[in-house]
Structure formats: C-alpha cells, structure tokens
Design an enzyme around this catalytic site. Structure first.
Site, short mmCIF file in Angstrom:
data_model
loop_
_atom_site.label_atom_id
_atom_site.label_comp_id
_atom_site.label_asym_id
_atom_site.label_seq_id
_atom_site.Cartn_x
_atom_site.Cartn_y
_atom_site.Cartn_z
N GLY A 72 8.35 0.86 -0.98
CA GLY A 72 7.53 1.62 -1.92
C GLY A 72 6.08 1.54 -1.50
O GLY A 72 5.69 0.67 -0.71
N GLN A 106 -2.97 1.77 -2.46
CA GLN A 106 -2.79 0.80 -1.35
C GLN A 106 -3.33 1.35 -0.03
O GLN A 106 -3.51 0.58 0.92
CB GLN A 106 -1.32 0.40 -1.21
CG GLN A 106 -0.80 -0.40 -2.41
CD GLN A 106 0.65 -0.78 -2.26
OE1 GLN A 106 1.54 -0.01 -2.62
NE2 GLN A 106 0.91 -1.96 -1.73
N CYS A 120 4.94 -7.51 -1.65
CA CYS A 120 3.95 -6.42 -1.74
C CYS A 120 3.24 -6.30 -0.40
O CYS A 120 2.78 -7.31 0.16
CB CYS A 120 2.95 -6.73 -2.85
SG CYS A 120 1.73 -5.43 -3.08
N LEU A 121 3.11 -5.08 0.08
CA LEU A 121 2.45 -4.85 1.36
C LEU A 121 0.96 -5.19 1.28
O LEU A 121 0.33 -5.42 2.31
CB LEU A 121 2.66 -3.40 1.80
CG LEU A 121 4.14 -3.00 1.97
CD1 LEU A 121 4.27 -1.50 2.21
CD2 LEU A 121 4.79 -3.78 3.11
N HIS A 156 6.87 -2.09 -10.34
CA HIS A 156 5.91 -2.73 -9.42
C HIS A 156 4.86 -1.69 -8.97
O HIS A 156 3.65 -1.95 -9.00
CB HIS A 156 6.67 -3.28 -8.22
CG HIS A 156 5.83 -3.83 -7.11
ND1 HIS A 156 5.84 -5.16 -6.74
CD2 HIS A 156 4.96 -3.22 -6.24
CE1 HIS A 156 5.00 -5.34 -5.74
NE2 HIS A 156 4.46 -4.17 -5.41
N HIS A 205 0.60 -0.97 -9.76
CA HIS A 205 -0.50 -0.68 -8.83
C HIS A 205 -1.43 0.40 -9.39
O HIS A 205 -2.64 0.37 -9.19
CB HIS A 205 0.04 -0.17 -7.48
CG HIS A 205 0.44 -1.25 -6.52
ND1 HIS A 205 -0.43 -2.19 -6.03
CD2 HIS A 205 1.64 -1.53 -5.94
CE1 HIS A 205 0.20 -3.00 -5.19
NE2 HIS A 205 1.47 -2.63 -5.12
O1 K1U Z 1 4.20 -1.98 -3.30
C1 K1U Z 1 4.41 -2.43 -2.19
O2 K1U Z 1 3.56 -3.07 -1.60
C2 K1U Z 1 5.74 -2.21 -1.52
C3 K1U Z 1 6.75 -3.29 -1.82
C4 K1U Z 1 7.69 -2.77 -2.89
C5 K1U Z 1 8.54 -3.78 -3.60
C6 K1U Z 1 9.35 -4.65 -2.91
C7 K1U Z 1 10.15 -5.55 -3.60
C8 K1U Z 1 10.15 -5.55 -4.97
C9 K1U Z 1 9.32 -4.70 -5.64
C10 K1U Z 1 8.53 -3.80 -4.97
C11 K1U Z 1 7.49 -3.59 -0.52
O3 K1U Z 1 8.09 -2.74 0.04
S1 K1U Z 1 7.44 -5.22 0.08
C12 K1U Z 1 8.45 -5.14 1.54
C13 K1U Z 1 9.91 -5.05 1.25
O4 K1U Z 1 10.33 -5.24 0.13
C14 K1U Z 1 10.85 -4.70 2.34
C15 K1U Z 1 10.45 -4.57 3.63
C16 K1U Z 1 11.37 -4.25 4.62
C17 K1U Z 1 12.68 -4.05 4.33
C18 K1U Z 1 13.11 -4.19 3.03
C19 K1U Z 1 12.20 -4.51 2.04
ZN ZN Z 2 2.88 -3.70 -4.08
#
Ligand code: K1U
Ligand code: ZN
Length: 172
Positions: free
Chosen positions: A49, A54, A97-98, A139, A143
């Site tokens: 996501g 962001q 979260c990225l 989530h 943001h």
């Molecule tokens: O909002 C963001 O920064 C993105 C976030 C979204 C999210 C992940 C988990 C729970 C709630 C919201 C991410 O994508 S973090 C990275 C991640 O979850 C992931 C990365 C690579 C493969 C699978 C998952």
């Molecule tokens: Zn996030």
C-alpha cells in the site's frame, strides 16, 4: 511512469504528520498519472500500500495491491476514501510501513470496515473490507490524517522505532 522517493520519519516526520486535502474536481488524467507513479513506487519498494503523502503529495489518494506473489497483480486505487462504518469487533495484526522502514509491530484496529471512495475511473464505490484489506486500508487512511502505525504503539516503542530508522538512515 516514475518511481518517486518515499519519505521516512528519519528526515520528513513533519511532512508525514500533515493532514491530506480532498481531491477536488474528480479523477483527471493528471491524477491518474500521479496514481500510476504511486503504484510503480509501491511495487519498487516493495510494499502492499502507499498513501500520496508518503511521496510528499498531501492529497487523499491511496494505492494498494494485496495479490500474493503467485497471483496476477491486482492494483487498486482509492481517491477521497471515507470510512462509513467500523465493526465493534477488534483484530490485532502485524504492520509495517515504508515510511518507518524495517520496523514491524502489532496494532489493534476494527476487524471490518465499510468504505466509500472514487476508483481509477472516478466511479463511486462502496465496499466492505476485512482481513488484510481492512488492516491495510485503515493503515493507509491513517496516513491521510498524518498518523503512522507507530503512533498506535507505546511512547517508548515509538521513540525506539524512530531512533532506529534515523540510525539506519545515517549509516546508509
Ligand atoms: O503504508 C505503507 O507504508 C505500506 C505498508 C502497508 C501495510 C503493510 C502491513 C500492514 C499494514 C499496512 C507496506 O507495504 S510495508 C511492506 C510490506 O508489508 C510488504 C512488503 C513486501 C512484501 C509484502 C509485504
Ligand atoms: Zn505506512
């Protein structure tokens, strides 16, 4: 399409705390180009996501793809999303979260929500979310309000997380 820089709490905490403004004038080609960039940025990260803030754009836009690695991509676009209903039942899930890279922790949120948004074509959609979809949309909608998942943690955990992200950013 272009991959944009993802802002992190290491040096863009104040931007990430901004409340994003609603998109006015519907979904235009210009907005679709921004959403295409967001999707490419999210896939490159990689993540599931991304909210526009962001990448430094304070607009109420979210992209998401919850397809498994073995499945075909399922990109989704949410413009001006609103939560119409939240379940009383709560669920705990691990989040990342990225903008807070390499930090993962458990957050409790409503297990199911009903939401309304405009899709990529600018059509209004009302949809129920549960499971990972419910976790991710809540989530991402946080943001839009300037809230990070670490804001749901204790002050000690939040401060430790920010410290670790800043340390990693310095070392990189
Ligand atoms: O909002 C963001 O920064 C993105 C976030 C979204 C999210 C992940 C988990 C729970 C709630 C919201 C991410 O994508 S973090 C990275 C991640 O979850 C992931 C990365 C690579 C493969 C699978 C998952
Ligand atoms: Zn996030």
């Amino acid at each position: 399409m272009a991959i944009r820089d993802i802002l992190t709490v290491a040096d863009h905490a104040s931007t990430l705390k901004q409340i994003s403004a609603p998109v006015e004038g519907g979904v235009t080609d210009e907005l679709r180009a921004l959403m295409d960039d967001m999707l490419e940025t999210m896939y490159a990260a990689p993540g599931i996501g991304l909210a526009a803030i962001q990448i430094g754009v304070p607009k109420r836009i979210i992209v998401m793809d919850l397809a498994r690695a073995e499945e075909a991509p399922q990109p989704r676009f949410f413009v001006n999303p609103e939560i119409l209903w939240r379940s009383e039942e709560m669920a705990v899930a691990e989040e990342g979260c990225l903008s807070v890279p390499e930090i993962y922790d458990e957050v409790e949120r409503p297990a199911r929500v009903k939401l309304r948004y405009l899709n990529y074509q600018g059509e209004e959609v009302v949809e129920d979310a549960e499971g990972l979809f419910a976790v991710c949309i809540q989530h991402e909608m946080d943001h839009l309000e300037g809230v990070l998942f670490i804001d749901h943690l204790s002050r000690l955990k939040r401060e430790r997380a920010v410290k670790r992200v800043k340390k990693e950013a310095k070392a990189a």
